[in-house]
Design a protein around this motif. Structure first.
Motif, PDB file in Angstrom:
ATOM      1  N   LEU A 148       0.847  -1.193   0.000  1.00 23.42           N
ATOM      2  CA  LEU A 148       0.000   0.000   0.000  1.00 23.42           C
ATOM      3  C   LEU A 148       0.886   1.248   0.000  1.00 23.42           C
ATOM      4  CD1 LEU A 148      -2.670  -1.108   2.652  1.00 23.42           C
ATOM      5  CD2 LEU A 148      -2.905  -1.107   0.157  1.00 23.42           C
ATOM      6  N   PRO A 149       1.171   1.808  -1.187  1.00 25.10           N
ATOM      7  CA  PRO A 149       2.114   2.936  -1.279  1.00 25.10           C
ATOM      8  C   PRO A 149       1.692   4.183  -0.519  1.00 25.10           C
ATOM      9  CG  PRO A 149       0.955   2.614  -3.360  1.00 25.10           C
ATOM     10  CD  PRO A 149       0.648   1.414  -2.501  1.00 25.10           C
ATOM     11  N   ASN A 150       0.385   4.358  -0.274  1.00 25.26           N
ATOM     12  CA  ASN A 150      -0.046   5.535   0.475  1.00 25.26           C
ATOM     13  C   ASN A 150       0.307   5.430   1.945  1.00 25.26           C
ATOM     14  OD1 ASN A 150      -2.023   3.425   0.617  1.00 25.26           O
ATOM     15  ND2 ASN A 150      -3.394   4.857   1.660  1.00 25.26           N
ATOM     16  N   ARG A 151       0.567   4.209   2.420  1.00 28.51           N
ATOM     17  CA  ARG A 151       0.898   4.011   3.834  1.00 28.51           C
ATOM     18  C   ARG A 151       2.382   4.241   4.125  1.00 28.51           C
ATOM     19  NH1 ARG A 151      -2.671   0.178   6.194  1.00 28.51           N
ATOM     20  NH2 ARG A 151      -4.790   0.691   5.506  1.00 28.51           N
ATOM     21  N   ASN A 152       3.226   4.133   3.123  1.00 29.63           N
ATOM     22  CA  ASN A 152       4.662   4.211   3.385  1.00 29.63           C
ATOM     23  C   ASN A 152       5.345   5.397   2.706  1.00 29.63           C
ATOM     24  OD1 ASN A 152       4.850   3.394   0.695  1.00 29.63           O
ATOM     25  ND2 ASN A 152       4.975   1.228   1.253  1.00 29.63           N
ATOM     26  N   GLY A 153       4.571   6.349   2.246  1.00 29.71           N
ATOM     27  CA  GLY A 153       5.145   7.562   1.690  1.00 29.71           C
ATOM     28  C   GLY A 153       5.477   7.516   0.215  1.00 29.71           C
ATOM     29  N   GLU A 154       5.396   6.350  -0.408  1.00 27.06           N
ATOM     30  CA  GLU A 154       5.797   6.224  -1.810  1.00 27.06           C
ATOM     31  C   GLU A 154       4.834   6.936  -2.752  1.00 27.06           C
ATOM     32  OE1 GLU A 154       6.444   2.132  -2.718  1.00 27.06           O
ATOM     33  OE2 GLU A 154       7.956   1.883  -1.144  1.00 27.06           O
ATOM     34  N   LEU A 155       3.561   6.974  -2.404  1.00 30.46           N
ATOM     35  CA  LEU A 155       2.583   7.647  -3.261  1.00 30.46           C
ATOM     36  C   LEU A 155       2.812   9.154  -3.279  1.00 30.46           C
ATOM     37  CD1 LEU A 155       0.063   7.284  -5.040  1.00 30.46           C
ATOM     38  CD2 LEU A 155      -1.328   7.608  -2.981  1.00 30.46           C
ATOM     39  N   ALA A 156       3.152   9.715  -2.127  1.00 30.30           N
ATOM     40  CA  ALA A 156       3.344  11.164  -2.026  1.00 30.30           C
ATOM     41  C   ALA A 156       4.713  11.625  -2.511  1.00 30.30           C
ATOM     42  CB  ALA A 156       3.139  11.607  -0.576  1.00 30.30           C
ATOM     43  N   TRP A 157       5.704  10.747  -2.527  1.00 32.03           N
ATOM     44  CA  TRP A 157       7.078  11.158  -2.811  1.00 32.03           C
ATOM     45  C   TRP A 157       7.244  11.870  -4.160  1.00 32.03           C
ATOM     46  CZ3 TRP A 157      10.857  12.324   0.179  1.00 32.03           C
ATOM     47  CH2 TRP A 157      12.176  12.419  -0.307  1.00 32.03           C
ATOM     48  N   PRO A 158       6.732  11.341  -5.281  1.00 30.69           N
ATOM     49  CA  PRO A 158       6.871  12.065  -6.549  1.00 30.69           C
ATOM     50  C   PRO A 158       6.251  13.463  -6.503  1.00 30.69           C
ATOM     51  CG  PRO A 158       6.215   9.796  -6.955  1.00 30.69           C
ATOM     52  CD  PRO A 158       6.080  10.029  -5.479  1.00 30.69           C
ATOM     53  N   ALA A 159       5.125  13.599  -5.800  1.00 32.15           N
ATOM     54  CA  ALA A 159       4.488  14.913  -5.675  1.00 32.15           C
ATOM     55  C   ALA A 159       5.375  15.861  -4.880  1.00 32.15           C
ATOM     56  CB  ALA A 159       3.126  14.772  -5.007  1.00 32.15           C
ATOM     57  N   LEU A 160       6.022  15.346  -3.846  1.00 32.61           N
ATOM     58  CA  LEU A 160       6.922  16.174  -3.045  1.00 32.61           C
ATOM     59  C   LEU A 160       8.140  16.607  -3.859  1.00 32.61           C
ATOM     60  CD1 LEU A 160       6.721  14.169   0.292  1.00 32.61           C
ATOM     61  CD2 LEU A 160       5.874  16.496  -0.074  1.00 32.61           C
ATOM     62  N   LEU A 161       8.653  15.703  -4.706  1.00 31.97           N
ATOM     63  CA  LEU A 161       9.778  16.075  -5.567  1.00 31.97           C
ATOM     64  C   LEU A 161       9.362  17.139  -6.584  1.00 31.97           C
ATOM     65  CD1 LEU A 161      11.587  12.666  -6.257  1.00 31.97           C
ATOM     66  CD2 LEU A 161      12.017  14.357  -4.459  1.00 31.97           C
ATOM     67  N   ARG A 162       8.140  17.020  -7.091  1.00 39.08           N
ATOM     68  CA  ARG A 162       7.654  18.060  -8.006  1.00 39.08           C
ATOM     69  C   ARG A 162       7.567  19.404  -7.285  1.00 39.08           C
ATOM     70  NH1 ARG A 162       4.034  13.840  -9.459  1.00 39.08           N
ATOM     71  NH2 ARG A 162       2.274  14.853  -8.387  1.00 39.08           N
ATOM     72  N   LYS A 163       7.152  19.371  -6.040  1.00 38.44           N
ATOM     73  CA  LYS A 163       7.080  20.598  -5.230  1.00 38.44           C
ATOM     74  C   LYS A 163       8.475  21.223  -5.086  1.00 38.44           C
ATOM     75  CE  LYS A 163       5.564  22.156  -0.612  1.00 38.44           C
ATOM     76  NZ  LYS A 163       4.492  23.080  -1.049  1.00 38.44           N
ATOM     77  N   LEU A 164       9.472  20.383  -4.805  1.00 36.69           N
ATOM     78  CA  LEU A 164      10.845  20.868  -4.697  1.00 36.69           C
ATOM     79  C   LEU A 164      11.336  21.440  -6.014  1.00 36.69           C
ATOM     80  CD1 LEU A 164      12.975  18.311  -2.631  1.00 36.69           C
ATOM     81  CD2 LEU A 164      12.455  20.678  -2.050  1.00 36.69           C
ATOM     82  N   ASP A 165      11.090  20.710  -7.097  1.00 43.21           N
ATOM     83  CA  ASP A 165      11.596  21.119  -8.403  1.00 43.21           C
ATOM     84  C   ASP A 165      11.004  22.446  -8.869  1.00 43.21           C
ATOM     85  OD1 ASP A 165      13.268  18.943  -8.603  1.00 43.21           O
ATOM     86  OD2 ASP A 165      11.867  17.723  -9.761  1.00 43.21           O
ATOM     87  N   ARG A 166       9.792  22.754  -8.424  1.00 42.51           N
ATOM     88  CA  ARG A 166       9.205  24.042  -8.800  1.00 42.51           C
ATOM     89  C   ARG A 166       9.921  25.210  -8.112  1.00 42.51           C
ATOM     90  NH1 ARG A 166       4.283  21.020  -8.494  1.00 42.51           N
ATOM     91  NH2 ARG A 166       3.917  21.666  -6.326  1.00 42.51           N
ATOM     92  N   VAL A 167      10.603  24.901  -7.020  1.00 39.09           N
ATOM     93  CA  VAL A 167      11.301  25.948  -6.254  1.00 39.09           C
ATOM     94  C   VAL A 167      12.788  25.991  -6.567  1.00 39.09           C
ATOM     95  CG1 VAL A 167      11.852  26.756  -3.925  1.00 39.09           C
ATOM     96  CG2 VAL A 167       9.607  25.776  -4.394  1.00 39.09           C
TER      97      VAL A 167
END
Length: 263
Positions: free
Chosen positions: A238-257
């Protein structure tokens, strides 16, 4: 043609050229974890650490240079050390903090089931670490930490002898409150560890806010707490339980900055 009497030209390889593709990816993800921790306000100047095991090795891990802010760290600046404190690769002019080495080497030495360790000194985390009640299951986010470990304060953690007690107190838990000190979490991956750190910090913030309201608080029954905790535990499938689902979104957030963490 180079003139006979001219000095030889020195070619310096980049860090990326000197490590495996797997290690470079780990370096990028770990640098991203540092930047995200800074972005979400969970830093204390140059203090604290997030470490990750070097792929393919049980005894080597990457950690931050002591002297750089989290917002400055990139993939090339991370230092590789072994469990004995020897520096194996360092492209910076900084060293490794002694207390950081003691805490992180202890976990990497004892917990082969996890690769990443994060430790913070946030205001909310330090406040809860000083509360006799510990972390309370006040909200759904907090219930993720119904069962965690506690380690009593022994002073600055630069005594190698404390490693045994840190490991003993952590046991097989994924989160531990260092009394009168701060928070510590461990994860199978970097995304899982950041996910856990973010949620634990949020649970501490909720507790500080709730206790400051000077009103009676309600708690669900122990049965409901246990059921909720069980449903929130990480599971590889379950990727939503271990951070894997959110990780690409977080990297996109970083890359925008700022994409410099990838350097």
């Amino acid at each position: 043609m180079t003139p006979v009497n001219s000095p030889a030209i020195k070619v310096v390889k980049s860090v990326r050229e000197q490590v495996s593709a797997e290690e470079w990816q780990t370096r990028v993800d770990l640098a991203a974890c540092y930047r995200l921790t800074a972005m979400y306000g969970m830093t204390e100047m140059i203090a604290n650490h997030i470490s990750c095991r070097v792929p393919g090795s049980r005894d080597h891990f990457l950690i931050n240079p002591y002297g750089m802010l989290y917002e400055e760290i990139d993939a090339s600046s991370l230092i590789e050390v072994d469990l004995n404190g020897n520096t194996l690769f360092n492209a910076t002019d900084y060293g490794v903090n002694a207390a950081g080495f003691v805490i992180h080497s202890a976990i990497h030495m004892a917990r082969g089931d996890v690769d990443c360790v994060a430790h913070t000194h946030t205001p909310a985390g330090m406040a809860v670490s000083a509360m006799e009640c510990g972390l309370l299951p006040l909200a759904q986010t907090s219930m993720r930490f119904l069962h965690i470990a506690y380690h009593d304060f022994e002073g600055i953690a630069d005594d190698i002898g404390e490693r045994e007690r840190l490991v003993r107190d952590l046991g097989n838990h994924e989160a531990m409150i260092l009394r009168n000190h701060g928070l510590l979490v461990v994860g199978r991956t970097i995304p899982a560890t950041f996910n856990l750190l973010f949620r634990m910090e949020r649970a501490c913030e909720v507790q500080v806010m709730a206790l400051s309201c000077n009103t009676k608080l309600t708690l669900p029954s122990q049965d409901i707490l246990e059921k909720t905790f069980d449903k929130m535990k990480p599971r590889p499938e379950l990727p939503n339980r271990n951070g894997e689902l959110a990780w690409p979104a977080l990297l996109r957030k970083l890359d925008r900055v700022d994409t410099s963490y990838r350097n």
